[in-house]
Design a protein around this motif. Structure first.
Motif, PDB file in Angstrom:
ATOM      1  N   ALA A 115      51.977  29.764  37.676  1.00 22.69           N
ATOM      2  CA  ALA A 115      50.929  29.378  38.621  1.00 22.69           C
ATOM      3  C   ALA A 115      49.657  28.959  37.888  1.00 22.69           C
ATOM      4  O   ALA A 115      49.362  29.427  36.784  1.00 22.69           O
ATOM      5  N   GLY A 116      48.912  28.048  38.511  1.00 21.67           N
ATOM      6  CA  GLY A 116      47.584  27.697  38.019  1.00 21.67           C
ATOM      7  C   GLY A 116      47.587  27.092  36.635  1.00 21.67           C
ATOM      8  O   GLY A 116      48.457  26.295  36.276  1.00 21.67           O
ATOM      9  N   ASP A 117      46.614  27.510  35.822  1.00 20.63           N
ATOM     10  CA  ASP A 117      46.419  26.912  34.504  1.00 20.63           C
ATOM     11  C   ASP A 117      46.813  27.858  33.375  1.00 20.63           C
ATOM     12  O   ASP A 117      46.263  27.804  32.275  1.00 20.63           O
ATOM     13  N   VAL A 118      47.791  28.715  33.638  1.00 23.30           N
ATOM     14  CA  VAL A 118      48.210  29.727  32.661  1.00 23.30           C
ATOM     15  C   VAL A 118      48.625  29.094  31.337  1.00 23.30           C
ATOM     16  O   VAL A 118      48.370  29.646  30.255  1.00 23.30           O
ATOM     17  N   LEU A 119      49.266  27.928  31.395  1.00 25.77           N
ATOM     18  CA  LEU A 119      49.808  27.318  30.184  1.00 25.77           C
ATOM     19  C   LEU A 119      48.829  26.358  29.507  1.00 25.77           C
ATOM     20  O   LEU A 119      49.195  25.681  28.543  1.00 25.77           O
TER      21      LEU A 119
ATOM     22  N   MET B  65      66.481  19.371  31.784  1.00 29.00           N
ATOM     23  CA  MET B  65      66.883  20.581  32.507  1.00 29.00           C
ATOM     24  C   MET B  65      66.908  20.384  34.016  1.00 29.00           C
ATOM     25  O   MET B  65      67.630  21.081  34.719  1.00 29.00           O
ATOM     26  N   THR B  66      66.112  19.446  34.526  1.00 31.29           N
ATOM     27  CA  THR B  66      66.036  19.266  35.978  1.00 31.29           C
ATOM     28  C   THR B  66      66.447  17.857  36.401  1.00 31.29           C
ATOM     29  O   THR B  66      66.068  17.386  37.462  1.00 31.29           O
ATOM     30  N   THR B  67      67.245  17.198  35.558  1.00 29.24           N
ATOM     31  CA  THR B  67      67.731  15.853  35.882  1.00 29.24           C
ATOM     32  C   THR B  67      69.051  15.926  36.636  1.00 29.24           C
ATOM     33  O   THR B  67      69.979  16.622  36.218  1.00 29.24           O
ATOM     34  N   GLU B  68      69.116  15.217  37.743  1.00 29.33           N
ATOM     35  CA  GLU B  68      70.360  15.049  38.490  1.00 29.33           C
ATOM     36  C   GLU B  68      70.554  13.559  38.721  1.00 29.33           C
ATOM     37  O   GLU B  68      69.795  12.935  39.477  1.00 29.33           O
ATOM     38  N   GLY B  69      71.540  12.997  38.045  1.00 28.88           N
ATOM     39  CA  GLY B  69      71.734  11.559  38.137  1.00 28.88           C
ATOM     40  C   GLY B  69      70.565  10.826  37.511  1.00 28.88           C
ATOM     41  O   GLY B  69      70.239  11.023  36.339  1.00 28.88           O
ATOM     42  N   ASP B  70      69.901  10.011  38.309  1.00 28.06           N
ATOM     43  CA  ASP B  70      68.748   9.257  37.823  1.00 28.06           C
ATOM     44  C   ASP B  70      67.424   9.851  38.291  1.00 28.06           C
ATOM     45  O   ASP B  70      66.383   9.197  38.194  1.00 28.06           O
ATOM     46  N   THR B  71      67.473  11.082  38.798  1.00 32.28           N
ATOM     47  CA  THR B  71      66.267  11.717  39.324  1.00 32.28           C
ATOM     48  C   THR B  71      65.908  12.959  38.527  1.00 32.28           C
ATOM     49  O   THR B  71      66.764  13.802  38.245  1.00 32.28           O
ATOM     50  N   VAL B  72      64.633  13.057  38.163  1.00 29.15           N
ATOM     51  CA  VAL B  72      64.104  14.248  37.493  1.00 29.15           C
ATOM     52  C   VAL B  72      63.180  14.958  38.479  1.00 29.15           C
ATOM     53  O   VAL B  72      62.275  14.334  39.049  1.00 29.15           O
ATOM     54  N   ARG B  73      63.404  16.244  38.673  1.00 27.28           N
ATOM     55  CA  ARG B  73      62.548  17.035  39.566  1.00 27.28           C
ATOM     56  C   ARG B  73      61.659  17.942  38.718  1.00 27.28           C
ATOM     57  O   ARG B  73      62.152  18.711  37.891  1.00 27.28           O
ATOM     58  N   LEU B  74      60.362  17.817  38.935  1.00 25.75           N
ATOM     59  CA  LEU B  74      59.415  18.596  38.132  1.00 25.75           C
ATOM     60  C   LEU B  74      58.299  19.135  39.010  1.00 25.75           C
ATOM     61  O   LEU B  74      57.847  18.459  39.941  1.00 25.75           O
ATOM     62  N   PRO B  75      57.816  20.342  38.697  1.00 25.02           N
ATOM     63  CA  PRO B  75      56.692  20.917  39.439  1.00 25.02           C
ATOM     64  C   PRO B  75      55.364  20.359  38.937  1.00 25.02           C
ATOM     65  O   PRO B  75      55.299  19.663  37.913  1.00 25.02           O
ATOM     66  N   ARG B  76      54.301  20.691  39.648  1.00 21.65           N
ATOM     67  CA  ARG B  76      52.955  20.248  39.266  1.00 21.65           C
ATOM     68  C   ARG B  76      52.272  21.229  38.320  1.00 21.65           C
ATOM     69  O   ARG B  76      51.038  21.203  38.171  1.00 21.65           O
ATOM     70  N   THR B  77      53.038  22.076  37.664  1.00 18.44           N
ATOM     71  CA  THR B  77      52.486  23.040  36.708  1.00 18.44           C
ATOM     72  C   THR B  77      51.625  22.332  35.666  1.00 18.44           C
ATOM     73  O   THR B  77      52.020  21.319  35.096  1.00 18.44           O
TER      74      THR B  77
END
Length: 243
Positions: free
Chosen positions: A221-225, A142-154
């Motif tokens: 946010a935080g440790d919800v998951l 879902m957050t891949t553009e080309g050879d880069t994946v962008r992900l949050p620190r969730t």
């Protein structure tokens, strides 16, 4: 015991059916492919007739606000058919922390599903699971553009689908909880870290960049998951599952 498993041909449902039948029960899978439509109601009364337990593992085809109508209609139909058929226990699979992320349409829809079950006429159990290990590839995509994946620190605490299926079968074969049980995998990871573990293990050539604004989980946010203190912890570790 006789179980009607709605969504019983899917990733979780097929394993639940196998587990229950292996334990000596009679578990019957139902889905559109078997002639059961939980939106129109077609085949539903026959599917739940004489079932001791109904397990609803059907999922919305979309994750946007249309999922609200899906769960509202399907639960109304399933509850009515279950009451008419004399079902004594109604089980659904939901998400850990689902009621703490109103920004996500799909999470709000799952809360609606829980609320409808709680207000309904059938004794029930709600199994809330953390994110499935099997969904990590899709999360990265879902957050891949080309050879880069962008992900949050969730913070996430992934669980294997096989472990989810075992827990669901166990809960369904027991007495109704009339409440919630949380289940989770054994390890907590920031989502960007689990992304790096995944691309390295699969040698797919992508790199993962930390971006706390990227993807659907950026709003969490935080440790919800992650698992609450009373959660049951599954045995499968993500690194073992990857290998």
């Amino acid at each position: 015991m006789k179980f009607a498993v709605i969504g019983g041909t899917g990733r979780i449902g097929s394993r639940v059916v196998e587990n229950l039948n292996a334990a000596g029960h009679q578990a019957v899978p139902h889905s559109p492919s078997t002639g059961v439509d939980i939106i129109t109601g077609e085949g539903l009364e026959a599917a739940v007739a004489d079932a001791d337990v109904l397990i609803n593992l059907a999922n919305s085809p979309t994750f946007d606000d249309a999922s609200l109508d899906f769960f509202r209609t399907s639960m109304d139909n399933l509850l009515a058919a279950s009451e008419k058929g004399g079902v004594g226990h109604f089980v659904i699979l939901s998400i850990v922390g689902v009621d703490q992320v109103p920004e996500l349409d799909y999470y709000r829809a799952k809360v609606l599903q829980e609320n409808l079950l709680e207000a309904g006429p059938i004794p029930y159990s709600i199994v809330r699971a953390t994110q499935f290990m099997e969904f990590m590839d899709a999360t990265l995509a879902m957050t891949t553009e080309g050879d880069t994946v962008r992900l949050p620190r969730t913070q996430v605490q992934p669980i294997a689908a096989a472990d989810v299926s075992s827990f669901v079968a166990e809960v369904a074969a027991g007495s109704p909880l009339n409440g919630v049980v949380n289940i989770a995998g054994p390890d907590v990871y920031p989502l960007d870290e689990i992304g790096r573990l995944t691309v390295v293990a699969k040698s797919d050539g992508r790199s993962v960049v930390t971006d706390d604004t990227a993807g659907m989980f950026a709003v969490v946010a935080g440790d919800v998951l992650t698992a609450p203190s009373d959660a049951r912890i599954a045995p499968t570790r993500y690194t073992d599952w990857l290998s």
